[in-house]
Design a protein around this motif. Structure first.
Motif, mmCIF file in Angstrom:
data_model
loop_
_atom_site.group_PDB
_atom_site.id
_atom_site.type_symbol
_atom_site.label_atom_id
_atom_site.label_comp_id
_atom_site.label_asym_id
_atom_site.label_seq_id
_atom_site.Cartn_x
_atom_site.Cartn_y
_atom_site.Cartn_z
ATOM 1 N N PRO A 8 0.858 -1.045 0.026
ATOM 2 C CA PRO A 8 -0.080 -0.071 -0.607
ATOM 3 C C PRO A 8 0.723 1.230 -0.139
ATOM 4 C CG PRO A 8 0.212 -1.285 1.723
ATOM 5 C CD PRO A 8 0.835 -2.146 1.202
ATOM 6 N N THR A 9 2.241 1.028 0.444
ATOM 7 C CA THR A 9 2.880 2.113 0.625
ATOM 8 C C THR A 9 3.236 2.950 -0.976
ATOM 9 O OG1 THR A 9 3.865 1.463 2.364
ATOM 10 C CG2 THR A 9 5.249 3.498 1.626
ATOM 11 N N ILE A 10 3.579 2.070 -1.303
ATOM 12 C CA ILE A 10 4.324 2.141 -2.740
ATOM 13 C C ILE A 10 2.964 2.523 -3.572
ATOM 14 C CG2 ILE A 10 4.694 1.297 -5.301
ATOM 15 C CD1 ILE A 10 6.675 -0.489 -3.674
ATOM 16 N N VAL A 11 1.641 1.947 -3.736
ATOM 17 C CA VAL A 11 0.714 2.440 -4.461
ATOM 18 C C VAL A 11 -0.016 3.777 -3.500
ATOM 19 C CG1 VAL A 11 -2.069 2.095 -4.593
ATOM 20 C CG2 VAL A 11 -0.543 0.387 -3.932
ATOM 21 N N ALA A 12 0.566 3.892 -2.377
ATOM 22 C CA ALA A 12 0.351 6.140 -1.960
ATOM 23 C C ALA A 12 1.564 6.370 -2.588
ATOM 24 C CB ALA A 12 0.403 5.822 -0.678
ATOM 25 N N TRP A 68 -5.194 4.748 -14.009
ATOM 26 C CA TRP A 68 -4.975 3.680 -15.310
ATOM 27 C C TRP A 68 -3.503 3.875 -15.407
ATOM 28 C CZ3 TRP A 68 -6.366 -0.168 -17.790
ATOM 29 C CH2 TRP A 68 -5.775 -0.535 -19.379
ATOM 30 N N ARG A 69 -2.387 4.134 -14.938
ATOM 31 C CA ARG A 69 -1.108 4.248 -14.887
ATOM 32 C C ARG A 69 -0.655 3.645 -13.374
ATOM 33 N NH1 ARG A 69 2.052 8.566 -17.231
ATOM 34 N NH2 ARG A 69 4.062 6.630 -15.758
ATOM 35 N N VAL A 70 -2.033 3.496 -12.320
ATOM 36 C CA VAL A 70 -1.742 3.513 -11.264
ATOM 37 C C VAL A 70 -1.498 1.899 -11.298
ATOM 38 C CG1 VAL A 70 -2.135 2.743 -8.586
ATOM 39 C CG2 VAL A 70 -2.382 5.045 -9.500
ATOM 40 N N VAL A 71 -2.516 1.103 -12.257
ATOM 41 C CA VAL A 71 -2.865 -0.082 -12.283
ATOM 42 C C VAL A 71 -0.903 -0.502 -13.548
ATOM 43 C CG1 VAL A 71 -4.144 -2.105 -13.293
ATOM 44 C CG2 VAL A 71 -5.237 -0.626 -12.130
ATOM 45 N N THR A 72 -1.379 0.011 -14.281
ATOM 46 C CA THR A 72 0.076 -0.578 -15.170
ATOM 47 C C THR A 72 1.047 -0.661 -14.364
ATOM 48 O OG1 THR A 72 0.146 1.332 -16.853
ATOM 49 C CG2 THR A 72 -1.446 0.653 -17.614
ATOM 50 N N ASP A 73 1.556 0.856 -14.317
ATOM 51 C CA ASP A 73 3.173 1.082 -12.754
ATOM 52 C C ASP A 73 3.440 0.200 -12.034
ATOM 53 O OD1 ASP A 73 3.020 2.355 -16.307
ATOM 54 O OD2 ASP A 73 3.614 4.253 -15.137
ATOM 55 N N VAL A 74 2.046 0.430 -11.128
ATOM 56 C CA VAL A 74 2.918 -0.446 -10.410
ATOM 57 C C VAL A 74 2.147 -1.348 -10.102
ATOM 58 C CG1 VAL A 74 2.170 0.613 -7.779
ATOM 59 C CG2 VAL A 74 2.489 2.343 -9.323
ATOM 60 N N LEU A 75 0.426 -1.713 -10.225
ATOM 61 C CA LEU A 75 0.217 -2.853 -9.676
ATOM 62 C C LEU A 75 0.438 -3.806 -10.178
ATOM 63 C CD1 LEU A 75 -3.966 -2.043 -9.079
ATOM 64 C CD2 LEU A 75 -1.553 -2.261 -6.825
ATOM 65 N N VAL A 76 1.026 -3.382 -11.362
ATOM 66 C CA VAL A 76 1.041 -4.920 -12.530
ATOM 67 C C VAL A 76 2.358 -5.438 -12.002
ATOM 68 C CG1 VAL A 76 1.493 -5.779 -14.874
ATOM 69 C CG2 VAL A 76 -0.464 -4.428 -14.540
#
Length: 275
Positions: A165-169, A179-187
């Motif tokens: 969650p820290t990286i997502v935040a 969308w960038r959170v999904v592609t650059d962080v979550l994926v």
């Protein structure tokens, strides 16, 4: 107060006996024992050659089939269809997983569909697929896609939910869009779960396509590995039947090794093991 003996660092115990042998050697010995037991059963049991093949006969049929193309071509045809089905399943699974991470409706839809369709064996949808598409490659692709979508989608969704969650935040704080959170962080964070899902999907798809060819007689334009085994059974070519089964076993071991290498060079190397 600790004594001088307690303060000394303990040395790791060296493996002894069977555990001291390299893993490859241990498994090779076990394989040799299994083949020896197979040969002993054929020799001592005086089995009918129309019902059971010896290791030597199987080896000859295996080499001959891969040399003259009678076994290699159906195997490559099956792998080609399976690969295409996996690509289709993975693409659809990615859409479901991303939708589930972005919207509550997408998450509810994924949970509902996976709870309905995931428990279904791949071959269970084949009769319906044959009615829709006929006895051709499309029916197999439909069954493979259904078998592979859900393990990949569920594992990806789990990877998205368990991302740090820290990286997502941090990604959100620097102004990344959803969308960038999904592609650059979550994926990237979901990579271990994605590989696990792909490994499970491969196993489901492999069983589905072999069963489709064996039980229902559905095959690609050139016929696949299951068709080869079924034809050999019809003509009582038992060594060829065993050669086909050995091919399935070898491919299973090979792909398991490939997934292990992939994990070692990505998940393990980058310190991304899941608990």
């Amino acid at each position: 107060m600790t004594t001088a003996t307690e303060a000394l660092p303990t040395r790791p115990r060296r493996a002894a006996g069977w555990s001291a042998l390299p893993p490859l050697l241990r498994r090779g010995i076990l394989l040799a024992l299994l083949i020896g037991a197979w040969q002993a059963y054929v020799t001592a049991g005086h089995v009918d050659k129309l019902l059971f093949a010896s290791p030597a006969d199987t080896a000859r049929a295996f080499v001959r089939g891969w040399t003259n193309g009678s076994l290699s071509e159906p195997t490559l045809e099956t792998l080609k269809i399976l690969g295409l089905g996996l690509v289709i399943g993975a693409a659809v699974a990615a859409v479901f997983a991303v939708a589930a991470s972005l919207t509550t409706v997408g998450e509810d839809l994924l949970q509902l569909l996976s709870s309905i369709l995931n428990p279904l064996p791949g071959v269970a949808v084949l009769p319906l697929a044959m009615l829709w598409f006929g006895l051709n490659t499309k029916a197999i692709l439909f069954a493979i896609a259904n078998a592979t979508i859900w393990p990949i989608a569920l594992n990806l969704s789990t990877g998205f939910k368990t991302a740090n969650p820290t990286i997502v935040a941090v990604g959100r704080n620097i102004g990344l869009s959803r969308w960038r959170v999904v592609t650059d962080v979550l994926v990237p964070a979901a990579l271990p779960h994605a590989i696990t899902g792909l490994k499970t999907a491969w196993a489901f798809g492999w069983r589905t396509i072999i069963a489709a060819e064996l039980v229902f007689g559905v095959a690609g334009s050139k016929g696949g590995l299951g068709t080869y085994i079924n034809n050999a059974k019809l003509y009582l070519l038992i060594p060829q039947v065993f050669a086909g089964l050995v091919t399935i076993a070898i491919l299973g071991v090979l792909f398991e090794y490939l997934f292990t290498v992939l994990e070692r060079h990505t998940v393990v190397r980058w310190g991304m093991q899941t608990s």
